[in-house]
Enzyme design. Structure first.
Site, mmCIF file in Angstrom:
data_model
loop_
_atom_site.group_PDB
_atom_site.id
_atom_site.type_symbol
_atom_site.label_atom_id
_atom_site.label_comp_id
_atom_site.label_asym_id
_atom_site.label_seq_id
_atom_site.Cartn_x
_atom_site.Cartn_y
_atom_site.Cartn_z
ATOM 1 N N ARG A 1 11.551 -45.732 47.705
ATOM 2 C CA ARG A 1 11.836 -43.953 49.353
ATOM 3 C C ARG A 1 11.182 -44.695 50.942
ATOM 4 O O ARG A 1 10.973 -46.044 50.419
ATOM 5 C CB ARG A 1 9.884 -43.299 48.634
ATOM 6 C CG ARG A 1 8.602 -43.894 49.370
ATOM 7 C CD ARG A 1 7.848 -43.127 50.108
ATOM 8 N NE ARG A 1 6.759 -44.031 50.106
ATOM 9 C CZ ARG A 1 5.706 -44.352 48.905
ATOM 10 N NH1 ARG A 1 5.757 -44.935 47.996
ATOM 11 N NH2 ARG A 1 4.188 -45.309 49.947
ATOM 12 N N GLY B 1 -5.359 -46.834 44.470
ATOM 13 C CA GLY B 1 -6.964 -47.714 44.497
ATOM 14 C C GLY B 1 -7.266 -46.613 43.138
ATOM 15 O O GLY B 1 -8.239 -46.956 42.992
HETATM 16 C C1 MV4 Z 1 -5.418 -55.998 43.678
HETATM 17 C C2 MV4 Z 1 -6.008 -56.733 44.308
HETATM 18 C C3 MV4 Z 1 -6.363 -57.924 43.929
HETATM 19 N N1 MV4 Z 1 -6.317 -58.144 43.053
HETATM 20 N N2 MV4 Z 1 -4.703 -57.133 42.467
HETATM 21 C C4 MV4 Z 1 -5.103 -51.873 45.875
HETATM 22 C C5 MV4 Z 1 -3.724 -50.887 45.967
HETATM 23 C C6 MV4 Z 1 -3.017 -51.462 44.745
HETATM 24 N N3 MV4 Z 1 -1.350 -50.634 44.696
HETATM 25 C C7 MV4 Z 1 -3.030 -52.701 44.374
HETATM 26 N N4 MV4 Z 1 -3.934 -53.012 45.292
HETATM 27 C C8 MV4 Z 1 -4.588 -53.775 44.854
HETATM 28 N N5 MV4 Z 1 -4.672 -55.275 43.665
HETATM 29 C C9 MV4 Z 1 -5.205 -58.336 42.365
HETATM 30 N N6 MV4 Z 1 -5.065 -58.849 41.054
HETATM 31 C C10 MV4 Z 1 -6.248 -56.288 45.680
HETATM 32 C C11 MV4 Z 1 -6.454 -55.372 45.263
HETATM 33 C C12 MV4 Z 1 -6.224 -54.356 47.234
HETATM 34 C C13 MV4 Z 1 -5.764 -53.780 48.239
HETATM 35 C C14 MV4 Z 1 -4.345 -53.913 47.898
HETATM 36 C C15 MV4 Z 1 -3.647 -54.467 49.008
HETATM 37 C C16 MV4 Z 1 -3.818 -53.424 50.535
HETATM 38 C C17 MV4 Z 1 -5.211 -52.966 50.583
HETATM 39 C C18 MV4 Z 1 -5.893 -53.317 49.669
HETATM 40 C C19 MV4 Z 1 -7.709 -52.244 49.538
HETATM 41 C C20 MV4 Z 1 -8.252 -52.870 48.386
HETATM 42 C C21 MV4 Z 1 -7.606 -53.246 47.262
#
Ligand code: MV4
Length: 452
Positions: free
Chosen positions: A292, A165
């Site tokens: 991993r 994040g």
């Molecule tokens: C996002 C999203 C919503 N829309 N991408 C969070 C970590 C990162 N690796 C990608 N993440 C997100 N990408 C788009 N286009 C929301 C998140 C996200 C999230 C994703 C997976 C698990 C928990 C999360 C918590 C907040 C935001």
């Protein structure tokens, strides 16, 4: 086959790898910091080498010390576990240069998947669904604004070097874009030394569903179905389950095929995970690929009866995979038991475990390195055990988890056990209708507190 594997890790995962090595007749070398001299991975390995003082930067992350330990002990392979050096391209390369097999991805693969914009472009080229957005890195704010206007708000700004994040911002309206752009860029630059940013359409209330894959040296890959990891707090997973309560047979087939396509396109070798965001209409989008073994791998092992560490070792040794995909036969849930106080913003609670009683019985698995009298060092992550229950149905797995959580006694430190007890009774969880937003308004209830 390898004769001796050095495990470049600590805690439960070091023990987990040692157990499989023993079953395969492979000798093991533990490495440990001065803070971990009394740890079980040191005791259970055939040999152990101290690699430095407590801070990870001077021990578990110190490449020359680990390579020296492997050379002194004549280890022919290194298993990096998760975290630490498991996705460090330099380490993978140095192992190769020393003719020590790195049981993980090649330097090239780690670099390709570690840069998120490159990973996304690669997956798009492979034909894996991706969130609509910018074509790679955004040059400047003018381009950022134009993209957002063309795409329409809300959008998500993401750091290409990101993870956990960091350097990520959801932007709902044009007047907030400039501030988000500059703060995310600065955050990414400071955290990763790389301020490259890209943009995506925001997926609202997504689920985090990942597919376990294994690829072999012939370029063949298979999938082992999904894990639902939507219960997260500040990008830390708290519990995972498989199958996902949101999954359908059709979606599993499509996501599984997409993950296999992803792995075969890049000729992925080893165990890996393709993470997807899934929206409420069951559209799925590639998010990241992890090169991993993951913390939550045991739930997959439980539902398809498969040892993922063994498979990693076999594939690293050049043994081809069967090539068939695996589908869950049971339901499995993992609760991460952390030495943290859920009643106090999950603040770490290191210290001595003065009394420990672990639950048991049918369908209960515990992966842990701790014991009664063990001192949890303050230097590392706070996970002290993984409690995994497996049953015929989700409801039974939840009931078993509740029973196991009630049997679990850990005294001397605060743990996340009360949180899991509450979660297992939370209607949003028990209904299976939860998203990554679940923890945003979660309030701990005093009634789940351990009596003191
Ligand atoms: C996002 C999203 C919503 N829309 N991408 C969070 C970590 C990162 N690796 C990608 N993440 C997100 N990408 C788009 N286009 C929301 C998140 C996200 C999230 C994703 C997976 C698990 C928990 C999360 C918590 C907040 C935001």
């Amino acid at each position: 086959m390898f004769k001796k594997i050095l495990i470049a890790n600590r805690g439960e995962i070091a023990l987990r790898v040692i157990r499989t090595c023993k079953e395969m007749g492979i000798k093991t070398v533990a490495v440990y910091s001065k803070a971990d001299a009394e740890s079980l991975h040191v005791r259970f390995a055939d040999e152990a080498v101290c690699i430095g003082p407590a801070p990870s930067s001077e021990s578990y992350l110190k490449i020359p010390n680990i390579i020296s330990a492997a050379e002194i002990t004549n280890a022919d392979a290194i298993h990096p576990g998760y975290g630490f050096l498991s996705e460090n391209a330099k380490f993978s390369k140095i192992c190769e240069e020393h003719e020590i097999k790195f049981i993980g991805a090649s330097a090239e693969m780690i670099e390709k998947m570690g840069d998120k914009a490159t990973a996304k472009a690669t997956m798009k080229a492979a034909g894996v669904p991706c969130v609509p957005g910018s074509e790679g890195i955004i040059e400047d704010y003018d381009e950022c604004l134009k993209l957002a206007k063309d795409m329409g708000f809300p959008v998500m700004l993401k750091a290409t070097a990101g993870g956990g994040g960091k350097g990520m911002r959801a932007v709902w309206k044009e007047e907030d874009l400039e501030a988000a752009w500059s703060s995310a860029r600065h955050e990414a630059g400071a955290a990763f030394g790389n301020d490259g940013m890209y943009m995506e359409k925001l997926i609202e209330e997504p689920r985090h569903i990942e597919i376990q894959i294994v690829g072999d040296s012939r370029g063949k890959a298979c999938h082992l179905s999904e894990r639902d990891c939507s219960v997260q707090r500040r990008h830390q997973k708290l519990t995972e389950e498989t199958p996902s309560p949101f999954m359908t047979d059709d979606l599993r087939k499509k996501m599984g095929e997409a993950a296999v396509k992803a792995a075969e396109y890049i000729k992925y070798e080893g165990a890996g995970t393709v993470e997807f965001l899934v929206d409420k209409h069951r559209n799925f989008y590639f998010m990241e690929m992890n090169t991993r073994i993951q913390v939550e791998h045991p739930i997959t092992e439980q539902v398809i009866d498969y040892d993922l560490i063994r498979e990693q070792i076999l594939v690293a040794a050049g043994v081809p995979i069967s090539g068939k995909n695996y589908f869950p036969k049971l339901h499995s849930i993992e609760c991460r038991i952390n030495a943290e106080d859920p009643y106090n913003a999950f603040r770490p609670s290191p210290g001595v475990i003065t009394n420990l009683h672990a639950p048991g019985g049918h369908g209960v698995r515990i992966d842990t390195h701790v014991y009664s009298g063990y001192a949890i060092p303050p230097n590392y992550d706070s996970m002290i055990a993984k409690l995994i229950t497996t049953a015929q149905t989700r409801e039974e797995a939840i009931n078993k988890m509740k029973r196991a959580l009630d049997e679990f006694v850990i005294e001397g430190v605060k743990t996340t056990i009360p949180f899991h007890r509450q979660l297992m009774e939370d209607q949003r969880y028990t209904s299976g209708n939860y998203t990554t937003k679940l923890m945003e308004d979660f309030v701990m209830d005093e009634k789940y507190k351990d009596e003191e």
